[in-house]
Design an enzyme around this catalytic site. Structure first.
Site, PDB file in Angstrom:
ATOM      1  N   GLY A  12       0.824  -1.215   0.000  1.00 21.45           N
ATOM      2  CA  GLY A  12       0.000   0.000   0.000  1.00 21.45           C
ATOM      3  C   GLY A  12       0.852   1.257   0.000  1.00 21.45           C
ATOM      4  O   GLY A  12       2.051   1.216   0.249  1.00 21.45           O
TER       5      GLY A  12
ATOM      6  N   ASP B 155       6.200  -6.470   5.083  1.00 16.62           N
ATOM      7  CA  ASP B 155       6.739  -7.830   5.117  1.00 16.62           C
ATOM      8  C   ASP B 155       6.223  -8.689   3.958  1.00 16.62           C
ATOM      9  O   ASP B 155       6.987  -9.415   3.323  1.00 16.62           O
ATOM     10  CB  ASP B 155       6.455  -8.502   6.475  1.00 16.62           C
TER      11      ASP B 155
ATOM     12  N   SER C 204       4.941  -7.838   0.815  1.00 12.90           N
ATOM     13  CA  SER C 204       5.409  -7.529  -0.546  1.00 12.90           C
ATOM     14  C   SER C 204       6.915  -7.744  -0.668  1.00 12.90           C
ATOM     15  O   SER C 204       7.408  -8.140  -1.732  1.00 12.90           O
ATOM     16  CB  SER C 204       5.014  -6.111  -0.963  1.00 12.90           C
TER      17      SER C 204
ATOM     18  N   THR D  18       5.520   1.324   6.179  1.00  9.91           N
ATOM     19  CA  THR D  18       4.141   1.018   6.565  1.00  9.91           C
ATOM     20  C   THR D  18       3.713   1.947   7.687  1.00  9.91           C
ATOM     21  O   THR D  18       4.483   2.173   8.629  1.00  9.91           O
ATOM     22  CB  THR D  18       3.923  -0.440   7.046  1.00  9.91           C
ATOM     23  N   ILE D  19       2.508   2.458   7.582  1.00  8.71           N
ATOM     24  CA  ILE D  19       2.006   3.320   8.674  1.00  8.71           C
ATOM     25  C   ILE D  19       1.744   2.482   9.925  1.00  8.71           C
ATOM     26  O   ILE D  19       1.608   3.021  11.006  1.00  8.71           O
ATOM     27  CB  ILE D  19       0.719   4.080   8.282  1.00  8.71           C
ATOM     28  N   ASP D  20       1.672   1.159   9.784  1.00  6.77           N
ATOM     29  CA  ASP D  20       1.407   0.295  10.952  1.00  6.77           C
ATOM     30  C   ASP D  20       2.652   0.127  11.826  1.00  6.77           C
ATOM     31  O   ASP D  20       2.546  -0.250  12.985  1.00  6.77           O
ATOM     32  CB  ASP D  20       0.952  -1.099  10.488  1.00  6.77           C
TER      33      ASP D  20
ATOM     34  N   GLY E  65      -3.545   0.203  11.773  1.00 10.61           N
ATOM     35  CA  GLY E  65      -2.475  -0.495  12.486  1.00 10.61           C
ATOM     36  C   GLY E  65      -2.504  -1.995  12.289  1.00 10.61           C
ATOM     37  O   GLY E  65      -1.725  -2.724  12.906  1.00 10.61           O
ATOM     38  N   ARG E  66      -3.452  -2.485  11.470  1.00  8.04           N
ATOM     39  CA  ARG E  66      -3.667  -3.932  11.290  1.00  8.04           C
ATOM     40  C   ARG E  66      -3.819  -4.601  12.654  1.00  8.04           C
ATOM     41  O   ARG E  66      -4.597  -4.133  13.469  1.00  8.04           O
ATOM     42  CB  ARG E  66      -2.501  -4.563  10.508  1.00  8.04           C
TER      43      ARG E  66
ATOM     44  N   ARG F  22      -3.213   7.660   5.908  1.00 10.87           N
ATOM     45  CA  ARG F  22      -2.201   7.055   5.044  1.00 10.87           C
ATOM     46  C   ARG F  22      -1.852   7.937   3.856  1.00 10.87           C
ATOM     47  O   ARG F  22      -0.728   7.940   3.381  1.00 10.87           O
ATOM     48  CB  ARG F  22      -2.753   5.722   4.542  1.00 10.87           C
TER      49      ARG F  22
HETATM   50  O1  F6P Z   1      -0.992  -1.662   6.143  1.00 14.79           O
HETATM   51  C1  F6P Z   1      -1.487  -0.381   6.032  1.00 14.79           C
HETATM   52  C2  F6P Z   1      -2.986  -0.340   6.169  1.00 14.79           C
HETATM   53  O2  F6P Z   1      -3.421   0.981   6.016  1.00 14.79           O
HETATM   54  C3  F6P Z   1      -3.521  -0.956   7.459  1.00 14.79           C
HETATM   55  O3  F6P Z   1      -3.377  -0.073   8.532  1.00 14.79           O
HETATM   56  C4  F6P Z   1      -4.934  -1.260   7.078  1.00 14.79           C
HETATM   57  O4  F6P Z   1      -5.439  -2.313   7.869  1.00 14.79           O
HETATM   58  C5  F6P Z   1      -4.801  -1.679   5.653  1.00 14.79           C
HETATM   59  O5  F6P Z   1      -3.595  -1.109   5.172  1.00 14.79           O
HETATM   60  C6  F6P Z   1      -5.920  -1.254   4.733  1.00 14.79           C
HETATM   61  O6  F6P Z   1      -5.682  -1.813   3.494  1.00 14.79           O
HETATM   62  P1  F6P Z   1      -6.376  -1.427   2.128  1.00 14.79           P
HETATM   63  O7  F6P Z   1      -5.537  -0.397   1.478  1.00 14.79           O
HETATM   64  O8  F6P Z   1      -6.345  -2.693   1.362  1.00 14.79           O
HETATM   65  O9  F6P Z   1      -7.737  -0.935   2.461  1.00 14.79           O
END
Ligand code: F6P
Length: 372
Positions: free
Chosen positions: A17, A131, A133, A154-156, A199-200, A294
């Site tokens: 992402g 991790d 990709s 990653t923002i997480d 934050g997953r 994000r």
């Molecule tokens: O890994 C970054 C993230 O923004 C997570 O915090 C979130 O759960 C996920 O991606 C959302 O993913 P998508 O872009 O597929 O909606």
């Protein structure tokens, strides 16, 4: 097929992402590779989708591959959010849709990947990624026998083995700015506002932005919580501070109380908590921040981090390394074997870290922390 060039030619891409800071990583990698090492650089659009895409068109608006040169407006790109190369999580091709796991996916991608590497005479790949990709890219590069260096983003902030990833700091800023706005509505309407951050399944973003926003409660996947103790905390603030407005930060992966999964009737943790608080007589609302965390602009720290990791990733490749990431350890850019990133679970928030200890010492309710 392109004529074999004399110069080394690398490809750059942004896997996974988007997040703030990726454009600075692309600038640092590309400019340093071209100006210092005299390499040629090819930009791959749309992440892993592009690397297995059609290489017959180059340098057009719809092309998956573009030649990177010093005339590109990098100084404008670095101030922008997202990635000027584009990002993509899922591989679009239909034949890839039935695979069961990343390893199968990588195997199915391999022929198209090898063809592109050969046709475009690519000698190495540097990619930003999380991790997942980075695992895929490394699998492909290993089998195609070309070097790969990753740069964690990653923002997480959950990439294993690195202390911080590009994008996290800007996302914390975005959450804090949003909560500073939400604060005024909470105060004017005497409400508890439950703000859900991404934050997953980790709580880095929630804990850091929650402490910075002076939240009363921070809920994260790493620590179970109870509704009764959230209510107890809010009531004690009402009593001691004579305050009837609250910010409650919830991580998207925090789940329901006592470590249970969220009931199917709820789409967000914030909604679940605000309903429970409502039932307990507290005027509560939910607010899910979503992609504003994000997609925002990169802050100074992320640009600086991306620049450092970018040039050092190029040096690593020049020194002949492969299957490494350029991450951060003890506050310094450090080369880390990719296998230590891909084999472990995502990096959970360390409950002994200064930010967690600070939250506890400030009396923020962060759940049922086990006392040693
Ligand atoms: O890994 C970054 C993230 O923004 C997570 O915090 C979130 O759960 C996920 O991606 C959302 O993913 P998508 O872009 O597929 O909606």
């Amino acid at each position: 097929m392109r004529k074999k060039q004399m110069k080394k030619r690398i490809a750059v891409l942004t896997g996974g992402g988007d997040c703030p800071g990726l454009n600075m990583a692309l600038k640092a990698v590309s400019e340093y590779a071209m100006n210092h090492y005299g390499w040629e650089v090819i930009g791959v659009r749309n992440g892993l989708n592009g690397i297995v895409g059609d290489n017959s068109i180059i340098n057009r608006d719809n092309a998956e591959f573009i030649d990177i040169n010093i005339e590109l407006p990098f100084n404008t790109f670095v101030r922008q959010g997202g990635t000027f190369l584009g990002a993509h999580r899922k591989i679009k091709k239909k034949s890839y849709s039935k695979v069961k796991n990343d390893e199968d996916l990588a195997s199915v991608m391999l022929p198209a990947f090898k063809k592109n590497i050969k046709d475009l005479n690519i000698d190495g790949i540097i990619s930003t990624g999380g991790d997942g990709s980075m695992f895929l890219m490394n699998f492909l590069c290993e089998r195609a026998k070309i070097p790969f260096i990753g740069i964690p983003k990653t923002i997480d902030n959950d990439t294993p083995a690195t202390e911080i990833s590009i994008g996290f700091s800007s996302a914390v800023d975005a959450c804090v700015n949003a909560m500073d706005n939400i604060f005024w509505t909470a105060k004017s309407h005497h409400r508890a506002i439950c703000v859900e951050v991404m934050g997953r399944n980790t709580g880095h973003l929630a804990m850091h932005s929650g402490v910075a926003s002076c939240a009363d409660v921070i809920l994260i996947p790493e620590i179970p919580y109870t509704i009764a103790n959230i209510v107890k905390k809010l009531k004690s603030v009402m009593k001691t501070e004579q305050r009837d407005y609250f910010i409650i930060v919830v991580a998207e992966g925090a789940g329901a109380e006592k470590g249970k999964s969220l009931p199917k009737t709820y789409k967000s943790v914030a909604e679940y908590i605000s309903d429970k608080l409502f039932d307990a007589g507290i005027e509560a609302r939910a607010d899910v921040l979503g992609y504003l965390q994000r997609g925002g602009l990169p802050n100074g720290y992320d640009r600086m981090l991306a620049a450092e990791l970018g040039v050092m990733a190029v040096d690593l490749m020049a020194e002949g390394y492969t299957a490494y990431i350029m991450g951060m350890k003890d506050g310094k850019p450090t080369k880390i074997p990719l296998k230590s990133v891909c084999k472990k679970e995502t990096r959970a928030l360390d409950l002994n870290s200064p930010i967690v200890k600070t939250a506890e010492k400030l009396g923020i309710y962060i759940g049922e922390v086990k006392k040693k």
